[in-house]
Scaffold this motif. Structure first.
Motif, PDB file in Angstrom:
ATOM      1  N   GLN A  12      -1.223  -2.369 -25.740  1.00 23.08           N
ATOM      2  CA  GLN A  12      -2.372  -2.223 -24.851  1.00 23.08           C
ATOM      3  C   GLN A  12      -2.029  -1.360 -23.637  1.00 23.08           C
ATOM      4  O   GLN A  12      -2.924  -0.793 -22.995  1.00 23.08           O
ATOM      5  N   VAL A  13      -0.739  -1.284 -23.311  1.00 22.77           N
ATOM      6  CA  VAL A  13      -0.278  -0.382 -22.246  1.00 22.77           C
ATOM      7  C   VAL A  13       0.334   0.877 -22.845  1.00 22.77           C
ATOM      8  O   VAL A  13      -0.052   2.001 -22.532  1.00 22.77           O
ATOM      9  N   TRP A  14       1.319   0.696 -23.727  1.00 22.09           N
ATOM     10  CA  TRP A  14       2.054   1.834 -24.257  1.00 22.09           C
ATOM     11  C   TRP A  14       1.173   2.745 -25.097  1.00 22.09           C
ATOM     12  O   TRP A  14       1.409   3.956 -25.158  1.00 22.09           O
ATOM     13  N   GLY A  15       0.167   2.181 -25.745  1.00 22.43           N
ATOM     14  CA  GLY A  15      -0.673   2.971 -26.635  1.00 22.43           C
ATOM     15  C   GLY A  15      -1.968   3.455 -26.018  1.00 22.43           C
ATOM     16  O   GLY A  15      -2.754   4.138 -26.669  1.00 22.43           O
ATOM     17  N   LYS A  16      -2.199   3.120 -24.767  1.00 20.53           N
ATOM     18  CA  LYS A  16      -3.430   3.523 -24.087  1.00 20.53           C
ATOM     19  C   LYS A  16      -3.289   4.963 -23.596  1.00 20.53           C
ATOM     20  O   LYS A  16      -2.356   5.284 -22.863  1.00 20.53           O
ATOM     21  N   LYS A  17      -4.196   5.819 -24.007  1.00 19.73           N
ATOM     22  CA  LYS A  17      -4.125   7.236 -23.647  1.00 19.73           C
ATOM     23  C   LYS A  17      -4.080   7.401 -22.125  1.00 19.73           C
ATOM     24  O   LYS A  17      -4.890   6.831 -21.404  1.00 19.73           O
ATOM     25  N   ASP A  18      -3.095   8.156 -21.676  1.00 16.24           N
ATOM     26  CA  ASP A  18      -2.936   8.520 -20.271  1.00 16.24           C
ATOM     27  C   ASP A  18      -2.565   7.351 -19.363  1.00 16.24           C
ATOM     28  O   ASP A  18      -2.680   7.459 -18.144  1.00 16.24           O
ATOM     29  N   VAL A  61       0.613   6.031 -19.475  1.00 18.76           N
ATOM     30  CA  VAL A  61       2.051   6.174 -19.239  1.00 18.76           C
ATOM     31  C   VAL A  61       2.336   7.594 -18.768  1.00 18.76           C
ATOM     32  O   VAL A  61       1.913   8.565 -19.407  1.00 18.76           O
ATOM     33  N   ALA A  62       3.036   7.724 -17.652  1.00 17.74           N
ATOM     34  CA  ALA A  62       3.328   9.037 -17.080  1.00 17.74           C
ATOM     35  C   ALA A  62       4.065   9.917 -18.082  1.00 17.74           C
ATOM     36  O   ALA A  62       5.076   9.512 -18.648  1.00 17.74           O
ATOM     37  N   GLY A  63       3.524  11.118 -18.314  1.00 19.18           N
ATOM     38  CA  GLY A  63       4.134  12.044 -19.253  1.00 19.18           C
ATOM     39  C   GLY A  63       3.815  11.753 -20.695  1.00 19.18           C
ATOM     40  O   GLY A  63       4.295  12.462 -21.596  1.00 19.18           O
ATOM     41  N   GLY A  64       3.030  10.691 -20.940  1.00 16.92           N
ATOM     42  CA  GLY A  64       2.789  10.277 -22.315  1.00 16.92           C
ATOM     43  C   GLY A  64       4.042   9.662 -22.904  1.00 16.92           C
ATOM     44  O   GLY A  64       5.113   9.651 -22.281  1.00 16.92           O
ATOM     45  N   ALA A  65       3.925   9.164 -24.117  1.00 18.94           N
ATOM     46  CA  ALA A  65       5.063   8.492 -24.742  1.00 18.94           C
ATOM     47  C   ALA A  65       6.256   9.430 -24.907  1.00 18.94           C
ATOM     48  O   ALA A  65       7.396   9.075 -24.595  1.00 18.94           O
ATOM     49  N   LYS A  66       6.006  10.642 -25.363  1.00 18.54           N
ATOM     50  CA  LYS A  66       7.113  11.578 -25.580  1.00 18.54           C
ATOM     51  C   LYS A  66       7.761  11.962 -24.260  1.00 18.54           C
ATOM     52  O   LYS A  66       8.981  12.105 -24.163  1.00 18.54           O
ATOM     53  N   GLY A  67       6.931  12.110 -23.225  1.00 16.92           N
ATOM     54  CA  GLY A  67       7.488  12.409 -21.915  1.00 16.92           C
ATOM     55  C   GLY A  67       8.312  11.262 -21.372  1.00 16.92           C
ATOM     56  O   GLY A  67       9.373  11.470 -20.761  1.00 16.92           O
ATOM     57  N   ALA A  68       7.850  10.029 -21.600  1.00 17.62           N
ATOM     58  CA  ALA A  68       8.568   8.849 -21.112  1.00 17.62           C
ATOM     59  C   ALA A  68       9.947   8.730 -21.743  1.00 17.62           C
ATOM     60  O   ALA A  68      10.877   8.215 -21.115  1.00 17.62           O
ATOM     61  N   LEU A  69      10.090   9.213 -22.972  1.00 14.98           N
ATOM     62  CA  LEU A  69      11.394   9.157 -23.638  1.00 14.98           C
ATOM     63  C   LEU A  69      12.411  10.096 -22.996  1.00 14.98           C
ATOM     64  O   LEU A  69      13.606   9.987 -23.273  1.00 14.98           O
ATOM     65  N   GLN A  70      11.946  10.990 -22.136  1.00  8.70           N
ATOM     66  CA  GLN A  70      12.856  11.902 -21.428  1.00  8.70           C
ATOM     67  C   GLN A  70      13.161  11.422 -20.017  1.00  8.70           C
ATOM     68  O   GLN A  70      13.913  12.058 -19.284  1.00  8.70           O
ATOM     69  N   VAL A  71      12.576  10.286 -19.633  1.00  3.92           N
ATOM     70  CA  VAL A  71      12.725   9.776 -18.263  1.00  3.92           C
ATOM     71  C   VAL A  71      13.713   8.614 -18.253  1.00  3.92           C
ATOM     72  O   VAL A  71      13.484   7.604 -18.935  1.00  3.92           O
ATOM     73  N   ASP A  72      14.793   8.747 -17.490  1.00  2.00           N
ATOM     74  CA  ASP A  72      15.732   7.635 -17.397  1.00  2.00           C
ATOM     75  C   ASP A  72      15.225   6.616 -16.376  1.00  2.00           C
ATOM     76  O   ASP A  72      14.222   6.842 -15.687  1.00  2.00           O
ATOM     77  N   PHE A  73      15.928   5.502 -16.278  1.00  4.31           N
ATOM     78  CA  PHE A  73      15.448   4.435 -15.401  1.00  4.31           C
ATOM     79  C   PHE A  73      15.341   4.864 -13.947  1.00  4.31           C
ATOM     80  O   PHE A  73      14.297   4.657 -13.312  1.00  4.31           O
ATOM     81  N   PRO A  74      16.390   5.483 -13.339  1.00  2.00           N
ATOM     82  CA  PRO A  74      16.250   5.870 -11.932  1.00  2.00           C
ATOM     83  C   PRO A  74      15.038   6.764 -11.685  1.00  2.00           C
ATOM     84  O   PRO A  74      14.300   6.578 -10.712  1.00  2.00           O
ATOM     85  N   ALA A  75      14.813   7.744 -12.571  1.00  2.00           N
ATOM     86  CA  ALA A  75      13.678   8.654 -12.397  1.00  2.00           C
ATOM     87  C   ALA A  75      12.347   7.931 -12.560  1.00  2.00           C
ATOM     88  O   ALA A  75      11.362   8.275 -11.902  1.00  2.00           O
ATOM     89  N   SER A  76      12.318   6.912 -13.420  1.00  2.00           N
ATOM     90  CA  SER A  76      11.068   6.163 -13.600  1.00  2.00           C
ATOM     91  C   SER A  76      10.661   5.463 -12.311  1.00  2.00           C
ATOM     92  O   SER A  76       9.460   5.289 -12.050  1.00  2.00           O
ATOM     93  N   VAL A  77      11.651   5.087 -11.513  1.00  2.00           N
ATOM     94  CA  VAL A  77      11.359   4.442 -10.225  1.00  2.00           C
ATOM     95  C   VAL A  77      11.005   5.484  -9.169  1.00  2.00           C
ATOM     96  O   VAL A  77       9.967   5.386  -8.505  1.00  2.00           O
ATOM     97  N   THR A  78      11.841   6.496  -9.024  1.00  2.00           N
ATOM     98  CA  THR A  78      11.624   7.454  -7.945  1.00  2.00           C
ATOM     99  C   THR A  78      10.314   8.207  -8.107  1.00  2.00           C
ATOM    100  O   THR A  78       9.641   8.506  -7.115  1.00  2.00           O
ATOM    101  N   GLN A  79       9.894   8.494  -9.345  1.00  2.00           N
ATOM    102  CA  GLN A  79       8.649   9.239  -9.515  1.00  2.00           C
ATOM    103  C   GLN A  79       7.417   8.391  -9.194  1.00  2.00           C
ATOM    104  O   GLN A  79       6.321   8.918  -9.041  1.00  2.00           O
ATOM    105  N   LEU A 109       7.275   3.009 -28.883  1.00  2.00           N
ATOM    106  CA  LEU A 109       6.615   3.619 -27.730  1.00  2.00           C
ATOM    107  C   LEU A 109       5.848   4.870 -28.142  1.00  2.00           C
ATOM    108  O   LEU A 109       4.754   5.129 -27.639  1.00  2.00           O
ATOM    109  N   THR A 110       6.404   5.635 -29.074  1.00  2.00           N
ATOM    110  CA  THR A 110       5.742   6.861 -29.518  1.00  2.00           C
ATOM    111  C   THR A 110       4.713   6.608 -30.610  1.00  2.00           C
ATOM    112  O   THR A 110       3.846   7.449 -30.838  1.00  2.00           O
TER     113      THR A 110
END
Length: 459
Positions: free
Chosen positions: A265-271, A273-291, A436-437
């Motif tokens: 209901q969160v991961w599959g909801k369009k828009d 998740v920042a960057g979409g699912a594929k974008g989120a797979l490129q974001v590490d934990f520190p960046a997920s917080v700082t952004q 997630l994807t």
């Protein structure tokens, strides 16, 4: 997520801790930025010293190595604790940066005849593996006495294997928190949710204001397992959580299907998740917080789920905890408000007077108070004065953890064999990254999780 022999601990229901946490955070999150109290000689702010009552031996000329996967501010702050041990004993202590999974890193060190004296192990399953491989050495009488004085029985027990004490849980984590950008919530007219349905409503309100609701650090699979565990504990309940953690029920169980359906209901909801699912797979934990806390009124996301340790990364983003960055407990999905905890335990690999002394020191409030003052750290040591933490939010989170006693659940993936619950690109980490994807593939995800779990647990 580890076999039933990994620990003798059988945690109790999480409702008490959840109630304490919810009440504490309700008091803490309004108008409480970072402290400006006078710094002490460790560089920490705020709080009073617990007072040194621990007598340590003189260890002049002796050297120790401590290995951990910590980096950045977390590593720097821990080195200040080691420096205090050096000052008191005369020993020299070197920090050895380790790689995940740390068991593999230690295996290469052991094979080369150069294991560190102490390793900080982030999973109970890893402690058991170290014992089974005959790497770990039992704690001595002094360390066990310090543990008995300062720790609840639950925190002592998760450092045991077959009834013998091997681990000192120096660092804890409250992993049932969602941090949010206060300005975004204010602009959107969003409110802190208490239930999952309210979380979805809040997310839509934020989305309608023009900001993506969630930041997800999908590049690191452990963040995704933490999402799952909170949903599963709340929806399926503590008993099922314990059963799945021990692989007494299969990952094809309907309760897992329910939790994945909820996550979608969160991961599959369009828009959402920042960057979409594929974008989120490129974001590490520190960046997920700082952004979540940079970009002024238009950050990349409004909310980020993770534990109390996210405060280190919030500070990196130049945001103030309690004013710019606020927090609420992970919302209830079912009858149980989740309280999921994690932690890192000091385990002796080379037994010596110096190693035992350091383990004893790490079990004391003297050590934990130093790092508590520096922020981004939570101790399960009940003798640490909560005023040692540098801001009211963290003080309340620490108090909630201590007041909960044994009424919490330890991180499920950290209980698993490392091949399933703690290895990048494999097991649960990889299965949830794939989910997630493709959050519609619930049955396929369950089948993959079960196959990997069965192989790792040997059943």
């Amino acid at each position: 997520m580890r076999s039933t022999s990994s620990t003798n601990r059988k945690p109790r229901a999480a409702k008490t801790a959840a109630a304490v946490l919810a009440a504490a955070l309700a008091l803490a999150v309004t108008g409480c930025g970072g402290s400006d109290d006078k710094k002490d000689d460790t560089g920490a702010t705020g709080g009073k010293d617990s007072g040194s009552t621990l007598t340590l031996p003189k260890l002049n000329g002796q050297s120790l190595e401590v290995a951990a996967v910590w980096s950045g501010a977390e590593q720097d702050n821990f080195k200040k604790v080691l420096a205090e041990f050096e000052k008191r004993t005369g020993a020299k202590v070197s920090f050895v940066p380790a790689q995940d999974p740390i068991i593999n890193f230690l295996g290469s060190k052991v094979a080369g005849g150069q294991p560190p004296d102490i390793a900080m192990l982030p999973q109970p399953g890893a402690i058991k593996q170290a014992v089974d491989k005959k790497w770990a050495k039992p704690l001595g009488a002094e360390a066990k006495a310090e543990l008995a004085k300062n720790y609840s029985q639950g925190w002592q027990d998760i450092g045991k294997v077959d009834g013998e004490q091997y681990g000192v849980y120096y660092k804890a984590a409250n992993k049932s928190l969602i941090w949010y950008n206060a300005k975004v919530f204010e602009n959107a007219g969003a409110t802190e949710p208490k239930t999952w349905d309210e979380l979805l409503t809040t997310a839509q309100t934020v989305y309608d204001s023009g900001v993506t609701p969630f930041s997800v650090g999908g590049a690191e699979g452990w963040t995704l397992t933490d999402w799952f565990e909170n949903v599963y504990l709340s929806q399926a309940g503590p008993e099922k959580y314990d059963q799945l953690a021990k692989h007494e029920i299969k990952w094809t169980d309907p309760s897992v299907k329910d939790a994945l359906t909820t996550l979608a209901q969160v991961w599959g909801k369009k828009d959402y998740v920042a960057g979409g699912a594929k974008g989120a797979l490129q974001v590490d934990f520190p960046a997920s917080v700082t952004q979540t806390f940079t970009g002024g009124d238009q950050p990349k996301a409004a909310m980020v789920y993770e534990g109390d340790f996210a405060q280190v990364n919030i500070q990196t983003a130049k945001a103030k905890v309690g004013t710019d960055a606020k927090v609420f407990p992970f919302p209830k999905v079912g009858d149980t408000a989740p309280v999921v905890s994690g932690g890192d335990a000091a385990v002796i690999l080379k037994d010596s007077k110096a190693a035992q002394a350091l383990a004893t020191f790490l079990a004391s409030p003297d050590a934990a108070t130093i790092q508590a003052k520096l922020g981004g750290y939570l101790s399960p040591n009940k003798s640490v004065d909560v005023s040692s933490y540098p801001n009211p939010v963290q003080q309340k989170i620490a108090k909630a953890l201590i007041d909960s006693g044994d009424d919490f659940r330890f991180d499920m993936s950290d209980q698993a064999p490392q091949a399933f619950g703690g290895t990048p690109g494999k097991g649960e980490w990889k299965a949830l990254q794939d989910f997630l994807t493709d959050p519609k593939n619930i049955a396929g995800t369950q089948a993959k999780l079960e196959a990997d779990a069965a192989a790792a647990y040997g059943n």
